[in-house]
Design a protein around this motif. Structure first.
Motif, PDB file in Angstrom:
ATOM      1  N   THR A 198      24.561  14.223   5.436  1.00 34.10           N
ATOM      2  CA  THR A 198      25.186  14.908   4.307  1.00 34.10           C
ATOM      3  C   THR A 198      26.087  16.041   4.784  1.00 34.10           C
ATOM      4  O   THR A 198      25.724  16.810   5.676  1.00 34.10           O
ATOM      5  CB  THR A 198      24.104  15.476   3.370  1.00 34.10           C
ATOM      6  OG1 THR A 198      23.280  14.407   2.907  1.00 34.10           O
ATOM      7  CG2 THR A 198      24.727  16.169   2.175  1.00 34.10           C
TER       8      THR A 198
ATOM      9  N   LYS B 265      30.408  13.975  -6.092  1.00 40.65           N
ATOM     10  CA  LYS B 265      29.635  13.143  -5.167  1.00 40.65           C
ATOM     11  C   LYS B 265      30.507  12.062  -4.540  1.00 40.65           C
ATOM     12  O   LYS B 265      31.183  11.302  -5.250  1.00 40.65           O
ATOM     13  CB  LYS B 265      28.453  12.497  -5.893  1.00 40.65           C
ATOM     14  CG  LYS B 265      27.559  13.498  -6.632  1.00 40.65           C
ATOM     15  CD  LYS B 265      27.047  14.603  -5.709  1.00 40.65           C
ATOM     16  CE  LYS B 265      26.117  15.565  -6.450  1.00 40.65           C
ATOM     17  NZ  LYS B 265      25.680  16.701  -5.590  1.00 40.65           N
TER      18      LYS B 265
ATOM     19  N   CYS C 113      32.540  19.381  -3.030  1.00 38.71           N
ATOM     20  CA  CYS C 113      32.129  17.998  -2.804  1.00 38.71           C
ATOM     21  C   CYS C 113      30.845  17.914  -1.986  1.00 38.71           C
ATOM     22  O   CYS C 113      30.543  18.802  -1.175  1.00 38.71           O
ATOM     23  CB  CYS C 113      33.218  17.229  -2.046  1.00 38.71           C
ATOM     24  SG  CYS C 113      34.799  17.101  -2.892  1.00 38.71           S
ATOM     25  N   GLN C 114      30.121  16.848  -2.210  1.00 40.01           N
ATOM     26  CA  GLN C 114      29.011  16.489  -1.337  1.00 40.01           C
ATOM     27  C   GLN C 114      29.295  15.089  -0.804  1.00 40.01           C
ATOM     28  O   GLN C 114      29.384  14.120  -1.561  1.00 40.01           O
ATOM     29  CB  GLN C 114      27.672  16.497  -2.072  1.00 40.01           C
ATOM     30  CG  GLN C 114      26.494  16.186  -1.148  1.00 40.01           C
ATOM     31  CD  GLN C 114      25.164  16.289  -1.868  1.00 40.01           C
ATOM     32  OE1 GLN C 114      25.014  15.806  -2.980  1.00 40.01           O
ATOM     33  NE2 GLN C 114      24.202  16.930  -1.230  1.00 40.01           N
ATOM     34  N   TYR C 115      29.467  15.008   0.509  1.00 40.77           N
ATOM     35  CA  TYR C 115      29.742  13.738   1.165  1.00 40.77           C
ATOM     36  C   TYR C 115      28.456  13.223   1.808  1.00 40.77           C
ATOM     37  O   TYR C 115      27.801  13.955   2.559  1.00 40.77           O
ATOM     38  CB  TYR C 115      30.802  13.912   2.261  1.00 40.77           C
ATOM     39  CG  TYR C 115      32.161  14.326   1.756  1.00 40.77           C
ATOM     40  CD1 TYR C 115      33.138  13.379   1.480  1.00 40.77           C
ATOM     41  CD2 TYR C 115      32.480  15.682   1.578  1.00 40.77           C
ATOM     42  CE1 TYR C 115      34.393  13.759   1.032  1.00 40.77           C
ATOM     43  CE2 TYR C 115      33.733  16.063   1.126  1.00 40.77           C
ATOM     44  CZ  TYR C 115      34.685  15.099   0.857  1.00 40.77           C
ATOM     45  OH  TYR C 115      35.933  15.493   0.404  1.00 40.77           O
TER      46      TYR C 115
ATOM     47  N   TRP D  32      22.365   9.379  -7.868  1.00 40.50           N
ATOM     48  CA  TRP D  32      23.764   9.458  -8.268  1.00 40.50           C
ATOM     49  C   TRP D  32      24.063   8.324  -9.247  1.00 40.50           C
ATOM     50  O   TRP D  32      24.103   7.157  -8.863  1.00 40.50           O
ATOM     51  CB  TRP D  32      24.689   9.333  -7.066  1.00 40.50           C
ATOM     52  CG  TRP D  32      24.653  10.494  -6.119  1.00 40.50           C
ATOM     53  CD1 TRP D  32      23.863  11.595  -6.192  1.00 40.50           C
ATOM     54  CD2 TRP D  32      25.461  10.656  -4.950  1.00 40.50           C
ATOM     55  NE1 TRP D  32      24.111  12.444  -5.144  1.00 40.50           N
ATOM     56  CE2 TRP D  32      25.095  11.898  -4.361  1.00 40.50           C
ATOM     57  CE3 TRP D  32      26.441   9.889  -4.343  1.00 40.50           C
ATOM     58  CZ2 TRP D  32      25.681  12.368  -3.187  1.00 40.50           C
ATOM     59  CZ3 TRP D  32      27.034  10.356  -3.178  1.00 40.50           C
ATOM     60  CH2 TRP D  32      26.666  11.584  -2.609  1.00 40.50           C
TER      61      TRP D  32
ATOM     62  N   ALA E 240      29.684   7.889  -8.489  1.00 43.98           N
ATOM     63  CA  ALA E 240      30.142   8.432  -7.215  1.00 43.98           C
ATOM     64  C   ALA E 240      31.545   7.938  -6.917  1.00 43.98           C
ATOM     65  O   ALA E 240      31.969   6.872  -7.379  1.00 43.98           O
ATOM     66  CB  ALA E 240      29.204   8.024  -6.078  1.00 43.98           C
TER      67      ALA E 240
END
Length: 262
Positions: free
Chosen positions: A6, A13, A38-40, A76, A79
């Motif tokens: 992460t 997402k 953002c969360q990658y 999620w 996404a």
């Protein structure tokens, strides 16, 4: 369960599907990502990274199944999907399988929905690169337009050498060349953004315009002047800027549609 890495904690997402050389080439770019927005999440394929010991068939339909399981695990419901090279083909397959869960697709030097080259010489090179470091270097050198020094090409090839099982590498490469879903994506309304390097001989601007940009109704293109097939290493800041600019627009458009549908 596939392992994952992460980057960031933001509300937007983004599921990341690496190319054939795994997640390592994406790290310089993701290190510059806006983690507050953002969360990658970068998934390791079966046979790759920390999922190296996970048994499997190592084909792209299996990747799609594993990806949906990962989305469920993460909680999620929606996404964006970012795919590099082969990962862009997997991203498009995912959008076909679960269209309501995918807000947009970003193809970074990505394969089109027609899959990888079926040229026998190319397929032989990809198969040999599973076990031959010099052949792996040749793929990298060709993909970057032969613009970088031998030392840099060798270092990148060596950095990916222990990132996957050779048989997994060979199996994914073969499956990418055997996969063609362009009829399934033709006319798709999923927002699609292609980011290509000007020096990439295969995933070129011309190829994108003749394939993906024709098939996706809501499509756009960014050309990175100083990159080849590995923008995440060659031009990491420009690549992540282009990605996040598109993601902001795609997220805003998706939320507006949700409001109208409510």
């Amino acid at each position: 369960m596939n392992t994952f890495t992460t980057f960031g904690t933001g509300p937007r997402k983004v599921l990341v599907l690496p190319g054939l050389f795994g997640a390592r080439p994406l790290e310089p770019m993701l290190a510059m990502a806006d983690g507050d927005a953002c969360q990658y999440v970068v998934m390791d394929y079966r046979g790759y990274g920390a999922s190296r010991a996970l048994p499997g068939l190592c084909h792209l339909r299996e990747v799609v199944i594993d990806t949906i399981r990962l989305l469920d695990y993460l909680g999620w419901t929606h996404a964006h999907v970012l795919g590099h090279s082969m990962g862009a083909l997997a991203a498009q397959m995912l959008a076909v399988a679960a269209p309501r869960r995918i807000r947009s697709i970003v193809s970074l030097a990505g394969l089109s929905a027609q899959g990888a080259s079926r040229d026998p010489a190319h397929r032989r090179l990809m198969s040999e690169a599973a076990h031959d470091l010099s052949k792996r270097g040749a793929i990298i050198d060709n993909g970057t337009g032969k613009r970088h020094g031998a030392a840099q090409v060798r270092q990148l090839a060596e950095a990916t050498w222990h990132a996957m099982k050779p048989e997994a590498f060979a199996a994914y490469a073969a499956d990418a060349a055997a996969t063609d879903i362009h009829r399934e994506v033709d006319g798709s309304a999923v927002p699609f953004h292609a980011i290509v390097g000007a020096h990439d001989p295969a995933a070129s601007e011309k190829a994108a315009r003749e394939t993906s940009l024709r098939w996706y109704r809501d499509s756009s293109l960014t050309v990175l002047a100083d990159a080849g097939h590995y923008p995440s290493i060659e031009t990491p800041l420009q690549a992540i800027t282009a990605i996040e600019s598109f993601l902001r627009q795609a997220e805003s458009a998706a939320r507006e549609k949700e409001k109208l549908a409510a």
